[in-house]
Write an enzyme that holds these catalytic residues in place. Structure first.
Site, PDB file in Angstrom:
ATOM      1  N   SER A 177       0.805  -1.214   0.000  1.00 17.64           N
ATOM      2  CA  SER A 177       0.000   0.000   0.000  1.00 17.64           C
ATOM      3  C   SER A 177       0.844   1.273   0.000  1.00 17.64           C
ATOM      4  O   SER A 177       1.623   1.508  -0.914  1.00 17.64           O
ATOM      5  CB  SER A 177      -0.970  -0.026   1.190  1.00 17.64           C
ATOM      6  OG  SER A 177      -1.901   1.027   1.101  1.00 17.64           O
ATOM      7  N   HIS A 178       0.733   2.063   1.066  1.00 13.96           N
ATOM      8  CA  HIS A 178       1.407   3.351   1.150  1.00 13.96           C
ATOM      9  C   HIS A 178       2.829   3.227   1.676  1.00 13.96           C
ATOM     10  O   HIS A 178       3.563   4.217   1.704  1.00 13.96           O
ATOM     11  CB  HIS A 178       0.619   4.274   2.081  1.00 13.96           C
ATOM     12  CG  HIS A 178       0.401   3.666   3.437  1.00 13.96           C
ATOM     13  ND1 HIS A 178      -0.453   2.606   3.631  1.00 13.96           N
ATOM     14  CD2 HIS A 178       0.928   3.943   4.647  1.00 13.96           C
ATOM     15  CE1 HIS A 178      -0.437   2.266   4.905  1.00 13.96           C
ATOM     16  NE2 HIS A 178       0.392   3.060   5.548  1.00 13.96           N
ATOM     17  N   ASP A 360      -2.057   6.874  -3.235  1.00 14.12           N
ATOM     18  CA  ASP A 360      -0.916   6.195  -2.619  1.00 14.12           C
ATOM     19  C   ASP A 360      -0.356   5.144  -3.573  1.00 14.12           C
ATOM     20  O   ASP A 360      -0.759   5.068  -4.742  1.00 14.12           O
ATOM     21  CB  ASP A 360      -1.317   5.572  -1.279  1.00 14.12           C
ATOM     22  CG  ASP A 360      -2.293   4.409  -1.427  1.00 14.12           C
ATOM     23  OD1 ASP A 360      -3.047   4.382  -2.421  1.00 14.12           O
ATOM     24  OD2 ASP A 360      -2.291   3.516  -0.559  1.00 14.12           O
ATOM     25  N   ASP A 362      -0.680   1.876  -4.048  1.00 15.72           N
ATOM     26  CA  ASP A 362      -1.562   0.938  -4.750  1.00 15.72           C
ATOM     27  C   ASP A 362      -2.887   1.569  -5.148  1.00 15.72           C
ATOM     28  O   ASP A 362      -3.793   0.878  -5.601  1.00 15.72           O
ATOM     29  CB  ASP A 362      -1.794  -0.316  -3.912  1.00 15.72           C
ATOM     30  CG  ASP A 362      -2.605  -0.071  -2.649  1.00 15.72           C
ATOM     31  OD1 ASP A 362      -2.548   1.056  -2.121  1.00 15.72           O
ATOM     32  OD2 ASP A 362      -3.279  -1.002  -2.179  1.00 15.72           O
ATOM     33  N   ASP A 364      -5.446   2.927  -3.624  1.00 19.77           N
ATOM     34  CA  ASP A 364      -6.738   2.814  -2.948  1.00 19.77           C
ATOM     35  C   ASP A 364      -7.015   4.005  -2.034  1.00 19.77           C
ATOM     36  O   ASP A 364      -8.150   4.231  -1.634  1.00 19.77           O
ATOM     37  CB  ASP A 364      -6.863   1.494  -2.182  1.00 19.77           C
ATOM     38  CG  ASP A 364      -5.802   1.292  -1.113  1.00 19.77           C
ATOM     39  OD1 ASP A 364      -4.876   2.127  -1.012  1.00 19.77           O
ATOM     40  OD2 ASP A 364      -5.881   0.285  -0.379  1.00 19.77           O
ATOM     41  N   ARG A 365      -5.979   4.780  -1.692  1.00 20.14           N
ATOM     42  CA  ARG A 365      -6.173   5.959  -0.838  1.00 20.14           C
ATOM     43  C   ARG A 365      -6.237   7.232  -1.675  1.00 20.14           C
ATOM     44  O   ARG A 365      -5.781   7.267  -2.809  1.00 20.14           O
ATOM     45  CB  ARG A 365      -5.044   6.064   0.182  1.00 20.14           C
ATOM     46  CG  ARG A 365      -4.967   4.881   1.121  1.00 20.14           C
ATOM     47  CD  ARG A 365      -3.934   5.104   2.207  1.00 20.14           C
ATOM     48  NE  ARG A 365      -3.847   3.947   3.095  1.00 20.14           N
ATOM     49  CZ  ARG A 365      -3.393   3.979   4.332  1.00 20.14           C
ATOM     50  NH1 ARG A 365      -2.970   5.119   4.851  1.00 20.14           N
ATOM     51  NH2 ARG A 365      -3.351   2.898   5.072  1.00 20.14           N
ATOM     52  N   LYS A 469     -11.394   0.120  -1.008  1.00 22.71           N
ATOM     53  CA  LYS A 469     -11.386   1.578  -1.079  1.00 22.71           C
ATOM     54  C   LYS A 469     -10.792   1.965  -2.423  1.00 22.71           C
ATOM     55  O   LYS A 469      -9.967   1.250  -2.984  1.00 22.71           O
ATOM     56  CB  LYS A 469     -10.614   2.194   0.078  1.00 22.71           C
ATOM     57  CG  LYS A 469      -9.244   1.643   0.386  1.00 22.71           C
ATOM     58  CD  LYS A 469      -8.669   2.353   1.614  1.00 22.71           C
ATOM     59  CE  LYS A 469      -7.375   1.707   2.097  1.00 22.71           C
ATOM     60  NZ  LYS A 469      -7.609   0.526   2.943  1.00 22.71           N
TER      61      LYS A 469
END
Length: 643
Positions: A177-178, A360, A362, A364-365, A469
């Site tokens: 992710s982030h 971010d 990936d 999703d944010r 998300k």
């Protein structure tokens, strides 16, 4: 017979690139490293020889042993990249996942599996290994994004919509992710199920249990190296097909079903409107180009850091390779938007764009910004809920909404005013999934909560269009609201700050901030949480700053759809005026523990709505630190990051 003409250096280079010879050789070298070969040259030669002559679907049983610490968190298993590259670390976790699926009765044999990720370092190599293990466990088809890329929301869209929808039995998403990427940074894997959403706790617990007893890896060692750069379908033997497709196709198609792109295009075409979008060197770049440039006609200059990089730009980038869309890390974007790291306005050489956003690693944010104006994720969620009628996906009206427990209660106030069901769930997107699936499939006897909106304070927002998300969805939701507020082309532009301030004037403002204490000793952090939990049930205490404690508890959640219970989800101190203090241990780090402290104070519509949130919540922070004895337990006097 004429003598063959020697190849030119360029022809050699083209041949190597076309057939991915370098990648196959790299695979052989990695295998020698993993096995600590005493004679690497012979080992590599044997590997290449076997790969060239063996049955590509011949299954071998490779002995292995359990490796400690392979317990998935809220978003899968994350560790340092070098850990994943060592020995059978990757193999064990993937095989344990297949074993858990078999244990749960999931039909893997001849099934379809999605495998791709955010493009971070080791992404492509991990994909090749998963293909070998997947084929040995009976997978019949693999779906891969070109270059091994698929954003996390795009994976969910692929599972739910490609070839009519719900074809794959699941997906491996290769992402942390982030978290920063690179050989000395982080790598992660999570498994998503047939609904396109993260695996439920029952499955992740089963995976972990199997990692503690695993003794065998099933592997097709001669499974050929897949050229991830070439679109198309490749047959492997008589049983397996591998398809490489454009990673943007399915997600963009789903987004076009959710939003009126023509209306958004009219907005972004206004001479008084400008936009900047920062992909932060993550996987979102291709999607940003497809949406903003191809669909909406914006110039490429509207995009920042739109090329996916294995280290997200690394230490030399403005965000130091930390693809996390917040005020602390998205420094290039916030400077362009006329803000400092505290979210306060600053002067800029040129007027800031009207609208800014970031993703971010990936994708999703999301982070939403206006000119000289930062929108907190909690406010963003509440504003979308209040203006849902501007979004075609919600044309029949929102039926329910939900937030993670640490997210501010701003959403609750909108839900109460509009008569919607509003749920408070633990952190982790999987907890929203059952609410979205309620009333269908295995939960057909439960109430229907869709159309559904949900979000987390950690810059995650989404709806039931997918089961993750979705950063791009949130951005298009905001652009839809702006388009609806600016339908008259000759009227003065209604800005992001105008919309948020009008929202506060209607519902009041939930001043909010999060303090992160990163890399603390996990044992000490756990003892701190246990000491606070022991005081659960306290109430009525008069606290400094005029606050009175109404409730102190350790949050537990009983899922209203499947009845599962999740305990120890954080400590809550709720005041009589609605202010809150929340402590939680994060599951997204790889080193030690991260203590997150959430602080929230409500101000009514007729109160002072123009204060800086970091100043408003300071009295609550003082109470929180005294109550938790955080410094005594962890040795940390100051947070690593305040957002």
């Amino acid at each position: 017979m004429s003598t063959p003409k020697p190849w030119t250096p360029q022809e050699v280079e083209e041949y190597l690139a076309r057939f991915k010879v370098q990648d196959v050789l790299s695979e052989a070298v990695n295998d020698a490293v993993q096995h600590k070969a005493s004679d690497p040259v012979s080992h590599i030669a044997d590997y290449l020889g076997k790969a060239a002559s063996a049955d590509p679907l011949a299954v071998e049983s490779v002995p292995t042993a359990p490796i400690a610490g392979q317990k998935p968190g809220t978003s899968g298993l994350r560790k340092k990249t070098r850990v994943w590259m060592e020995g059978h670390y990757l193999h064990n976790f993937v095989q344990a996942t297949f074993d858990a699926l078999a244990q749960e009765g999931v039909k893997v044999a001849d099934g379809t599996l999605v495998v791709s990720g955010d493009g971070r370092f080791f992404n492509k190599e991990a994909i090749q290994t998963i293909l070998k293990i997947g084929a040995a466990n009976g997978v019949g088809r693999f779906w891969l994004g070109k270059d091994g890329l698929l954003s996390t929301p795009a994976v969910s869209a692929v599972v739910r919509s490609r070839e009519g929808g719900f074809v794959p039995f699941g997906a491996f998403i290769l992402s942390a992710s982030h978290n920063p990427g690179g050989i000395d940074e982080d790598f992660g894997i999570k498994f998503n199920c047939e609904n396109g959403g993260p695996a439920p706790e029952k499955l992740t617990e089963a995976i972990y249990a199997l990692t503690t007893s695993i003794s065998e890896i099933k592997l097709c060692p001669a499974f050929p190296h897949v050229n991830l750069a070439a679109l198309g379908v490749t047959a492997v033997g008589e049983r397996v097909r591998v398809e490489v497709f454009d990673p943007t196709d399915d997600h963009v198609a789903v987004l076009k079903q959710c939003f009126d792109f023509a209306a958004i295009k009219r907005l972004v075409s206004r001479p008084d409107f400008s936009l900047v979008y920062d992909s932060m060197g993550g996987v979102q770049g291709p999607y940003a180009k497809a949406v903003f440039c191809t669909e909406l006609g914006l110039p490429a200059s509207s995009l920042l850091n739109a090329t996916p990089l294995p280290d997200f730009g690394g230490p030399t980038s403005a965000h130091h390779g930390h693809a996390d869309p917040n005020l602390s890390h998205a420094v290039e974007l916030i400077a362009k938007m006329g803000l400092d790291k505290a979210g306060s306005p600053i002067k800029t050489p040129a007027p800031p764009p009207v609208f800014g956003a970031a993703a971010d690693g990936d994708a999703d944010r999301n982070m939403i910004l206006g000119a000289n104006f930062f929108v907190t994720p909690s406010d963003s969620l509440a504003v979308i809920a209040a203006n849902a009628s501007a979004i075609p996906f919600f044309k029949q009206g929102l039926k329910a909404c939900a937030r993670s427990m640490p997210t501010s209660c701003a959403l609750d106030r909108v839900a109460a005013a509009k008569g919607m069901s509003c749920f408070e769930v633990p952190t982790g997107w999987k907890f929203f999934g059952n609410l979205m699936d309620s009333g269908s499939g295995a939960f057909a006897d439960k109430p229907v909560y869709t159309p559904f909106l949900c979000g987390e304070e950690s810059f995650g927002t989404g709806s039931n269009h997918v089961r993750e998300k979705d950063g791009m969805w949130a951005v298009l939701a905001w652009l839809s609201i702006l388009a609806a507020k600016n339908e008259a082309p000759d009227a003065p532009l209604v800005s992001v700050s105008d919309i948020v301030k009008a929202h506060w004037a209607t519902y009041g403002r939930n001043y909010y901030a999060r303090y992160d204490y990163e890399g603390v000793d996990k044992g000490a952090a756990t003892k701190m949480m246990e000491a606070m939990a022991a005081q659960a049930g306290a109430s009525g205490t008069e606290l400094e700053g005029g606050f009175t404690l109404r409730m102190l508890d350790e949050f537990a959640y009983t899922d209203p759809v499947d009845g599962s219970v999740s305990r120890q989800q954080g400590i809550r101190l709720v005041m009589t005026d609605g202010s809150r203090i929340v402590f939680r241990l994060s599951g997204t780090g790889v080193d030690g523990a991260t203590v997150r402290l959430y602080l929230e104070k409500y101000e009514a519509p007729d109160g002072d709505l123009a204060q800086h949130p970091f100043e408003v919540i300071k009295p609550l922070a003082k109470i929180a630190l005294a109550f938790s004895k955080l410094t005594e337990f962890t040795g940390r006097a100051e947070p690593s990051v305040i957002t």
